[in-house]
Design a protein around this motif. Structure first.
Motif, PDB file in Angstrom:
ATOM      1  N   PRO A 165       0.835  -1.214   0.000  1.00 11.93           N
ATOM      2  CA  PRO A 165       0.000   0.000   0.000  1.00 11.93           C
ATOM      3  C   PRO A 165       0.870   1.266   0.000  1.00 11.93           C
ATOM      4  O   PRO A 165       1.918   1.296   0.644  1.00 11.93           O
ATOM      5  CB  PRO A 165      -0.789  -0.115   1.308  1.00 11.93           C
ATOM      6  CG  PRO A 165      -0.759  -1.574   1.657  1.00 11.93           C
ATOM      7  CD  PRO A 165       0.557  -2.080   1.144  1.00 11.93           C
ATOM      8  N   THR A 166       0.433   2.285  -0.719  1.00  5.76           N
ATOM      9  CA  THR A 166       1.226   3.514  -0.816  1.00  5.76           C
ATOM     10  C   THR A 166       0.607   4.670  -0.046  1.00  5.76           C
ATOM     11  O   THR A 166       1.143   5.768  -0.052  1.00  5.76           O
ATOM     12  CB  THR A 166       1.389   3.942  -2.286  1.00  5.76           C
ATOM     13  OG1 THR A 166       0.089   4.022  -2.891  1.00  5.76           O
ATOM     14  CG2 THR A 166       2.251   2.956  -3.056  1.00  5.76           C
ATOM     15  N   VAL A 167      -0.542   4.433   0.591  1.00  7.61           N
ATOM     16  CA  VAL A 167      -1.170   5.529   1.336  1.00  7.61           C
ATOM     17  C   VAL A 167      -0.422   5.714   2.659  1.00  7.61           C
ATOM     18  O   VAL A 167       0.074   4.746   3.238  1.00  7.61           O
ATOM     19  CB  VAL A 167      -2.682   5.253   1.542  1.00  7.61           C
ATOM     20  CG1 VAL A 167      -2.932   4.185   2.582  1.00  7.61           C
ATOM     21  CG2 VAL A 167      -3.438   6.537   1.867  1.00  7.61           C
ATOM     22  N   ARG A 168      -0.263   6.977   3.074  1.00  3.19           N
ATOM     23  CA  ARG A 168       0.490   7.295   4.284  1.00  3.19           C
ATOM     24  C   ARG A 168      -0.309   8.247   5.171  1.00  3.19           C
ATOM     25  O   ARG A 168      -1.060   9.080   4.667  1.00  3.19           O
ATOM     26  CB  ARG A 168       1.834   7.955   3.930  1.00  3.19           C
ATOM     27  CG  ARG A 168       2.784   7.083   3.119  1.00  3.19           C
ATOM     28  CD  ARG A 168       3.377   5.943   3.935  1.00  3.19           C
ATOM     29  NE  ARG A 168       4.289   5.117   3.144  1.00  3.19           N
ATOM     30  CZ  ARG A 168       3.943   4.033   2.447  1.00  3.19           C
ATOM     31  NH1 ARG A 168       2.675   3.625   2.439  1.00  3.19           N
ATOM     32  NH2 ARG A 168       4.836   3.352   1.753  1.00  3.19           N
ATOM     33  N   GLU A 169      -0.086   8.105   6.477  1.00  4.98           N
ATOM     34  CA  GLU A 169      -0.696   9.041   7.427  1.00  4.98           C
ATOM     35  C   GLU A 169      -0.068  10.414   7.241  1.00  4.98           C
ATOM     36  O   GLU A 169       1.107  10.525   6.910  1.00  4.98           O
ATOM     37  CB  GLU A 169      -0.418   8.580   8.864  1.00  4.98           C
ATOM     38  CG  GLU A 169      -1.116   7.287   9.248  1.00  4.98           C
ATOM     39  CD  GLU A 169      -2.630   7.434   9.281  1.00  4.98           C
ATOM     40  OE1 GLU A 169      -3.118   8.492   9.733  1.00  4.98           O
ATOM     41  OE2 GLU A 169      -3.325   6.505   8.836  1.00  4.98           O
ATOM     42  N   THR A 170      -0.853  11.438   7.461  1.00  2.00           N
ATOM     43  CA  THR A 170      -0.289  12.778   7.383  1.00  2.00           C
ATOM     44  C   THR A 170      -1.034  13.689   8.328  1.00  2.00           C
ATOM     45  O   THR A 170      -2.200  13.451   8.652  1.00  2.00           O
ATOM     46  CB  THR A 170      -0.359  13.345   5.956  1.00  2.00           C
ATOM     47  OG1 THR A 170       0.222  14.642   5.961  1.00  2.00           O
ATOM     48  CG2 THR A 170      -1.798  13.431   5.474  1.00  2.00           C
ATOM     49  N   THR A 171      -0.353  14.730   8.768  1.00  2.00           N
ATOM     50  CA  THR A 171      -1.014  15.703   9.633  1.00  2.00           C
ATOM     51  C   THR A 171      -1.474  16.908   8.821  1.00  2.00           C
ATOM     52  O   THR A 171      -2.316  17.672   9.261  1.00  2.00           O
ATOM     53  CB  THR A 171      -0.052  16.191  10.737  1.00  2.00           C
ATOM     54  OG1 THR A 171       1.168  16.595  10.115  1.00  2.00           O
ATOM     55  CG2 THR A 171       0.215  15.090  11.739  1.00  2.00           C
ATOM     56  N   GLY A 172      -0.931  17.041   7.620  1.00  2.00           N
ATOM     57  CA  GLY A 172      -1.279  18.208   6.802  1.00  2.00           C
ATOM     58  C   GLY A 172      -2.640  18.049   6.137  1.00  2.00           C
ATOM     59  O   GLY A 172      -3.271  16.993   6.199  1.00  2.00           O
ATOM     60  N   ALA A 173      -3.086  19.119   5.518  1.00  2.00           N
ATOM     61  CA  ALA A 173      -4.367  19.102   4.806  1.00  2.00           C
ATOM     62  C   ALA A 173      -4.097  19.250   3.317  1.00  2.00           C
ATOM     63  O   ALA A 173      -3.128  19.894   2.909  1.00  2.00           O
ATOM     64  CB  ALA A 173      -5.244  20.248   5.279  1.00  2.00           C
ATOM     65  N   PRO A 174      -4.959  18.649   2.479  1.00  2.00           N
ATOM     66  CA  PRO A 174      -4.761  18.815   1.033  1.00  2.00           C
ATOM     67  C   PRO A 174      -5.031  20.262   0.607  1.00  2.00           C
ATOM     68  O   PRO A 174      -5.872  20.934   1.196  1.00  2.00           O
ATOM     69  CB  PRO A 174      -5.791  17.855   0.428  1.00  2.00           C
ATOM     70  CG  PRO A 174      -6.821  17.659   1.498  1.00  2.00           C
ATOM     71  CD  PRO A 174      -6.119  17.821   2.806  1.00  2.00           C
ATOM     72  N   ARG A 175      -4.299  20.715  -0.393  1.00  2.00           N
ATOM     73  CA  ARG A 175      -4.466  22.090  -0.861  1.00  2.00           C
ATOM     74  C   ARG A 175      -5.771  22.239  -1.652  1.00  2.00           C
ATOM     75  O   ARG A 175      -6.375  23.316  -1.681  1.00  2.00           O
ATOM     76  CB  ARG A 175      -3.265  22.432  -1.755  1.00  2.00           C
ATOM     77  CG  ARG A 175      -3.282  23.852  -2.288  1.00  2.00           C
ATOM     78  CD  ARG A 175      -1.997  24.167  -3.050  1.00  2.00           C
ATOM     79  NE  ARG A 175      -2.168  25.369  -3.859  1.00  2.00           N
ATOM     80  CZ  ARG A 175      -1.454  25.679  -4.921  1.00  2.00           C
ATOM     81  NH1 ARG A 175      -0.478  24.856  -5.316  1.00  2.00           N
ATOM     82  NH2 ARG A 175      -1.678  26.777  -5.603  1.00  2.00           N
ATOM     83  N   PHE A 176      -6.189  21.170  -2.305  1.00  2.00           N
ATOM     84  CA  PHE A 176      -7.375  21.245  -3.175  1.00  2.00           C
ATOM     85  C   PHE A 176      -8.479  20.324  -2.664  1.00  2.00           C
ATOM     86  O   PHE A 176      -8.208  19.334  -2.007  1.00  2.00           O
ATOM     87  CB  PHE A 176      -7.002  20.844  -4.604  1.00  2.00           C
ATOM     88  CG  PHE A 176      -5.851  21.622  -5.165  1.00  2.00           C
ATOM     89  CD1 PHE A 176      -5.997  22.966  -5.497  1.00  2.00           C
ATOM     90  CD2 PHE A 176      -4.612  21.020  -5.359  1.00  2.00           C
ATOM     91  CE1 PHE A 176      -4.926  23.694  -6.015  1.00  2.00           C
ATOM     92  CE2 PHE A 176      -3.537  21.737  -5.873  1.00  2.00           C
ATOM     93  CZ  PHE A 176      -3.698  23.074  -6.204  1.00  2.00           C
ATOM     94  N   LYS A 177      -9.706  20.702  -2.997  1.00  2.00           N
ATOM     95  CA  LYS A 177     -10.855  19.869  -2.632  1.00  2.00           C
ATOM     96  C   LYS A 177     -11.597  19.486  -3.911  1.00  2.00           C
ATOM     97  O   LYS A 177     -11.405  20.106  -4.964  1.00  2.00           O
ATOM     98  CB  LYS A 177     -11.809  20.635  -1.714  1.00  2.00           C
ATOM     99  CG  LYS A 177     -11.223  20.929  -0.355  1.00  2.00           C
ATOM    100  CD  LYS A 177     -12.202  21.734   0.494  1.00  2.00           C
ATOM    101  CE  LYS A 177     -11.597  22.030   1.861  1.00  2.00           C
ATOM    102  NZ  LYS A 177     -12.310  23.114   2.546  1.00  2.00           N
TER     103      LYS A 177
END
Lengths: 217, 205
Positions: free
Chosen positions: A121-133
Motif C-alpha cells: 500500500p502507498t497511502v500514508r498518514e499525514t497531519t497536513g491538509a490537502p491544498r485542493f478539494k
C-alpha cells in the motif's frame, strides 16, 4: 523523463489487436520473467518507481520493439547491474563469480501467498491538509523532469477539475530518487477537448496526479 | 510492442529461444547467488495461472448486480468491499469501481506502463500493455472500442481513466437485460474481462 513509454495521444501504432481466449503467458520464459521480477522486487532492494524508471529509460528503439516481459527482464537486469548484485561476466556465463550482495530479505515459497495478499500500500498518514478539494479548478504544471515522473505529457499545462482526493500517497517522482515521501494524490478530470481540441472521441480523461504537479486554477 | 503477437507466433522464433536462454541463465545465476528461492518462483507462477484472474472480478460484479448494499459499498469503498470477498493485495492495494450506465461508459488504461488491478483481473493481456492501446485509448476511445466490436450511442459520455498512480480501477459493467432472478454464479459467466476494463460489455444471456 520525456520518453517513448509516455504514449498517450500518439496515433501511429495501428489498431489494437485483441487475442481471443488469451492465455496468461505466451511462452515458458514469460512465466519465469514474471516470477523473477516479483521475487527480486520482494528483496526490498528497489521500489516500484525505481523499477518503472529502469524500464522507461531503456533505449527507445529497444523499448518499442520489445515485448512487455522482455522489457521487464531488461529493467530487472539493469537494476541488478547498477547495484552490483550481478556482473556482466556473470550474466554472460550464468555462473556466480563474485560473492552475493546482501539483501534485506528473500521471498520463500511459504510466504508467497501472504506477501501477494498484503501487497505494498502507498497511502500514508499525514497531519497536513490537502491544498485542493473536490470541485476545485486546477492547472497542471509544465513539468519536464529528466527523471521519473507520472505526469503524462498529454496533460501537462492543462486545465482540470479535482474529481476526488485519494489521500496522501508515496510520491512517485521522489520515490524513484529513493525518497519515499508522501504527497496528496488527486483524481483530476480533464475535458477531452481541452487536451485534444476537436480531434477526439473521448468526453473526459481522468488522471491520478500528485499535488506537486498542480497549481490553483 | 505492437508486434508482441508476431514475435510469439510468427517470424520471431529466434527471439523466443533467445529470451528462453537468457531468462534461464538469469534464473540459475540468481538462484546460485541466493537471491531467489526457486520454489517461490513456482508458487508465484502457479498463483497467477490458477488463483488470480478475471473470475475474481466477475464474482465482484455479479454480487454487485444482485446485492444493492454491496453495490453501494463497492462504489463507495471498493478496496474494502472487494477485500470482503477475499481479493486483496499486489497491484490492487487501492481500488475504485467505476459504474457504467446508459449515459456513461468508463474505460481504463495505463498510458505510461501496464498498471492493472491484478487481484480482480489477474495479469493484463498483451493488448492492454501494447502501444496501440496505450496511445489511442485516451484520445480515440470510440475508435478503440470499435476494434473490440463495441459501438456506443453518440450521446453516451465516454470517460477514460489513466492509471498513473497506485490506484487501480475496475469497471462495473451494466447488467444485461433478461437476467432477472439469475443467481450470482450464472451472472458471473456473463462478465467478461474486457467488460471490467471497459473495452467490452457484459455478454447477453
Amino acid at each position: 523523463m520525456n520518453g517513448v513509454h509516455d504514449m498517450g495521444g500518439l496515433q501511429s501504432f495501428g489498431p489494437v489487436r485483441p487475442e481471443p481466449n488469451e492465455p496468461p503467458f505466451h511462452a515458458p520464459w514469460e512465466k519465469r520473467a514474471l516470477a523473477l521480477t516479483l521475487a527480486m522486487g520482494a528483496t526490498g532492494s528497489w521500489n516500484i518507481d525505481q523499477s518503472r524508471a529502469a524500464r522507461e529509460s531503456l533505449p527507445p528503439g529497444k523499448y518499442l520493439t520489445s515485448s512487455y516481459y522482455k522489457i521487464w527482464i531488461e529493467g530487472l537486469t539493469k537494476l541488478m547491474l547498477e547495484r552490483g548484485f550481478i556482473t556482466p561476466a556473470e550474466l554472460a556465463s550464468g555462473r556466480m563469480q563474485s560473492p552475493p550482495a546482501k539483501v534485506a530479505r528473500i521471498l520463500r515459497a511459504a510466504d508467497v501467498s501472504i506477501a501477494l495478499a498484503r501487497g505494498s500500500p502507498t497511502v500514508r498518514e499525514t497531519t497536513g491538509a490537502p491544498r485542493f478539494k473536490t470541485g476545485y479548478n486546477i492547472r497542471t504544471s509544465n513539468w519536464n523532469p529528466a527523471t521519473h515522473t507520472r505526469l503524462p505529457r498529454y496533460c501537462r499545462d492543462k486545465p482540470g477539475v479535482i474529481e476526488k482526493v485519494h489521500g496522501c500517497h508515496v510520491f512517485a517522482d521522489a520515490d524513484a530518487q529513493g525518497d519515499p515521501r508522501p504527497e496528496w494524490l488527486y483524481s483530476v478530470r480533464f475535458e477531452a477537448r481541452d487536451l485534444w481540441g476537436e480531434h477526439t472521441t473521448a468526453s473526459a480523461v481522468y488522471v491520478d496526479l500528485w499535488e506537486p504537479y498542480l497549481q490553483g486554477g | 510492442m505492437s508486434g508482441d503477437h508476431d514475435h510469439d507466433h510468427g517470424h520471431g522464433g529466434s527471439e523466443l529461444s533467445e529470451m528462453d536462454l537468457r531468462v534461464r541463465t538469469l534464473e540459475s545465476l540468481l538462484v546460485e547467488k541466493g537471491y531467489v528461492d526457486p520454489a517461490a518462483l513456482d508458487r508465484l507462477i502457479e498463483t497467477y495461472e490458477t488463483k488470480i484472474g478475471p473470475r475474481n472480478g466477475a464474482r465482484v460484479v455479479a454480487k454487485a448486480w444482485v446485492d444493492a448494499k454491496f453495490r453501494a459499498w463497492l462504489l463507495e469503498d471498493a478496496s474494502a468491499a472487494i477485500a470482503s470477498l477475499g481479493f486483496t493485495g499486489r497491484q490492487g492495494e487501492h481500488l475504485i469501481a467505476l459504474e457504467n450506465t446508459p449515459r456513461v461508459h468508463n474505460m481504463v488504461v495505463c498510458t505510461l506502463c501496464s498498471c492493472y488491478p491484478w487481484p480482480v483481473l489477474g495479469l493484463p493481456p498483451v493488448w492492454y500493455k501494447s502501444a496501440p492501446y496505450r496511445s489511442r485509448a485516451v484520445i480515440d476511445p470510440r475508435g478503440v472500442l470499435r476494434e473490440f466490436g463495441v459501438t456506443l450511442p453518440e450521446d453516451v459520455e465516454v470517460r477514460v481513466w489513466d492509471s498513473t498512480a497506485e490506484v487501480r480501477y475496475l469497471v462495473l459493467p451494466q447488467r444485461p437485460a433478461g437476467t432477472g432472478g439469475w443467481s450470482e454464479d450464472r451472472l458471473a459467466d456473463l462478465v467478461t474481462r474486457d467488460s471490467m476494463i471497459g473495452t467490452g460489455l457484459a455478454l447477453d444471456p
